[in-house]
Design an enzyme around this catalytic site. Sequence first.
Site, PDB file in Angstrom:
ATOM      1  CE  LYS A 114      -4.263  -1.866   1.954  1.00  0.00           C
ATOM      2  NZ  LYS A 114      -5.297  -1.774   2.991  1.00  0.00           N
ATOM      3  CE  LYS A 197      -5.634  -8.605  -2.195  1.00  0.00           C
ATOM      4  NZ  LYS A 197      -6.005  -8.230  -0.860  1.00  0.00           N
ATOM      5  CE  LYS A 200     -14.541  -0.737  -4.593  1.00  0.00           C
ATOM      6  NZ  LYS A 200     -15.853  -1.369  -4.586  1.00  0.00           N
TER       7      LYS A 200
HETATM    8  P1  ADP Z   1      -9.627  -5.056   0.175  1.00  0.00           P
HETATM    9  O1  ADP Z   1      -8.679  -6.214   0.415  1.00  0.00           O
HETATM   10  O2  ADP Z   1     -10.370  -5.168  -1.112  1.00  0.00           O
HETATM   11  O3  ADP Z   1      -8.962  -3.730   0.407  1.00  0.00           O
HETATM   12  P2  ADP Z   1     -10.550  -5.234   2.883  1.00  0.00           P
HETATM   13  O4  ADP Z   1      -9.125  -5.094   3.242  1.00  0.00           O
HETATM   14  O5  ADP Z   1     -11.555  -4.351   3.562  1.00  0.00           O
HETATM   15  O6  ADP Z   1     -10.740  -5.126   1.313  1.00  0.00           O
HETATM   16  O7  ADP Z   1     -10.934  -6.726   3.108  1.00  0.00           O
HETATM   17  C1  ADP Z   1     -12.103  -7.149   3.761  1.00  0.00           C
HETATM   18  C2  ADP Z   1     -12.068  -8.648   3.898  1.00  0.00           C
HETATM   19  O8  ADP Z   1     -12.162  -9.255   2.607  1.00  0.00           O
HETATM   20  C3  ADP Z   1     -10.750  -9.184   4.512  1.00  0.00           C
HETATM   21  O9  ADP Z   1     -11.079 -10.218   5.424  1.00  0.00           O
HETATM   22  C4  ADP Z   1     -10.001  -9.722   3.338  1.00  0.00           C
HETATM   23  O10 ADP Z   1      -9.133 -10.769   3.698  1.00  0.00           O
HETATM   24  C5  ADP Z   1     -11.123 -10.211   2.446  1.00  0.00           C
HETATM   25  N1  ADP Z   1     -10.738 -10.227   1.026  1.00  0.00           N
HETATM   26  C6  ADP Z   1     -10.363  -9.151   0.281  1.00  0.00           C
HETATM   27  N2  ADP Z   1     -10.096  -9.517  -0.985  1.00  0.00           N
HETATM   28  C7  ADP Z   1     -10.306 -10.858  -1.056  1.00  0.00           C
HETATM   29  C8  ADP Z   1     -10.211 -11.821  -2.123  1.00  0.00           C
HETATM   30  N3  ADP Z   1      -9.857 -11.477  -3.359  1.00  0.00           N
HETATM   31  N4  ADP Z   1     -10.518 -13.108  -1.832  1.00  0.00           N
HETATM   32  C9  ADP Z   1     -10.900 -13.477  -0.584  1.00  0.00           C
HETATM   33  N5  ADP Z   1     -11.013 -12.626   0.444  1.00  0.00           N
HETATM   34  C10 ADP Z   1     -10.723 -11.326   0.232  1.00  0.00           C
HETATM   35 NA    NA Z   2      -7.553  -6.838   2.379  1.00  0.00          NA
END
Ligand code: ADP
Ligand code: NA
Length: 330
Positions: A114, A197, A200
Amino acid sequence: SDRPRALSGIQPTAGSFHLGNYLGAVRQYVALQETHDAFYMVVDLHAITVPQDPADLRANTRLAVAQLLAAGLDPQRCTLFVQSHVPEHAQLGWVMNCITGFGEASRMTQFKDKSAKQGADRTTVGLFTYPVLQVADILLYQADAVPVGEDQRQHIELTRDLAERFNGRFGHTFTVPSPHIVKETAKIYDLQDPTVKMSKSASTPKGLVNLLDEPKVTAKKVRSAVTDTGSEIVFDPAGKPGVSNLLTIFATLTGTPVADLENRYAGKGYGALKTDLADVMVDFVTPFKERTQAYLEDPETLDSVLAAGAEKARAVAAETLAAAYDRIGF
Ligand code: ADP
Ligand code: NA
């Protein structure tokens, strides 16, 4: 309650949750309501570690709560709240900062990713200590289980290390939690690049399934998902990452074993699988979108859910913070 505790948090991101958030995390939140004393929060303190607009943050926080309710969280069966409504998070966060090594924090791979994306000039100290705040989030609730996707494993390891360190130095205070990671859905991949993966920040627009996209848009993204060479529909994540990702999504959303899907689509080709999965997705996102909209149009209900959630959360968090403060000599 004599049930084990579960705790997790999700960011109030703009637009909506994506399919990876739902399958990797939110689905597990819903399931654990039945077996655990579950606490779930929208982590707005974490959202300000990167530049944000106040009006957007306020709206996105409510949108996240509405989506959690639409996904099936039931305030009668879990505690749903907003992180900033419970000041103990920031308070225990500071304590945890003071027992974390600088080198230890520097090894967090999500921070490296990040901060590289933000650039050195825009990277805040908050972004650096974010995993330590997350440690406090979990330990405040004496959580046994933390439902998350694979990308959070390192942060849960840090949580375990810091809980053990604090307990060892000051006497037993915190439950040492375990990650609750469902192997099959721990990492959902980008539909256009199934080697990375779904996320966003990193996905291409066509590879990212936002739960609140127009269902037509979602169907199109699924139908144009990248598949692999060959034509056989088999679950083989190394050799056929695209098809395997689609099979995982299909199996999870319909409750069908992957092996049954392999049989159903034997000899049928990728097009048939994608067309049917597009229908499955539309059937999933259409009511999800309607339910989310209904919660957003009922601000009184949302407010009362959050007020009750904050009160329940605070009772637990305050007790843990008081114990921790006492142990460290405050
Ligand atoms: P992002 O990773 O998109 O920034 P967050 O950090 O808010 O979103 O993640 C929220 C939850 O979603 C966390 O528990 C994270 O591990 C899970 N998560 C995010 N992306 C994935 C993915 N591609 N596959 C499975 N779980 C995911
Ligand atoms: Na995440």
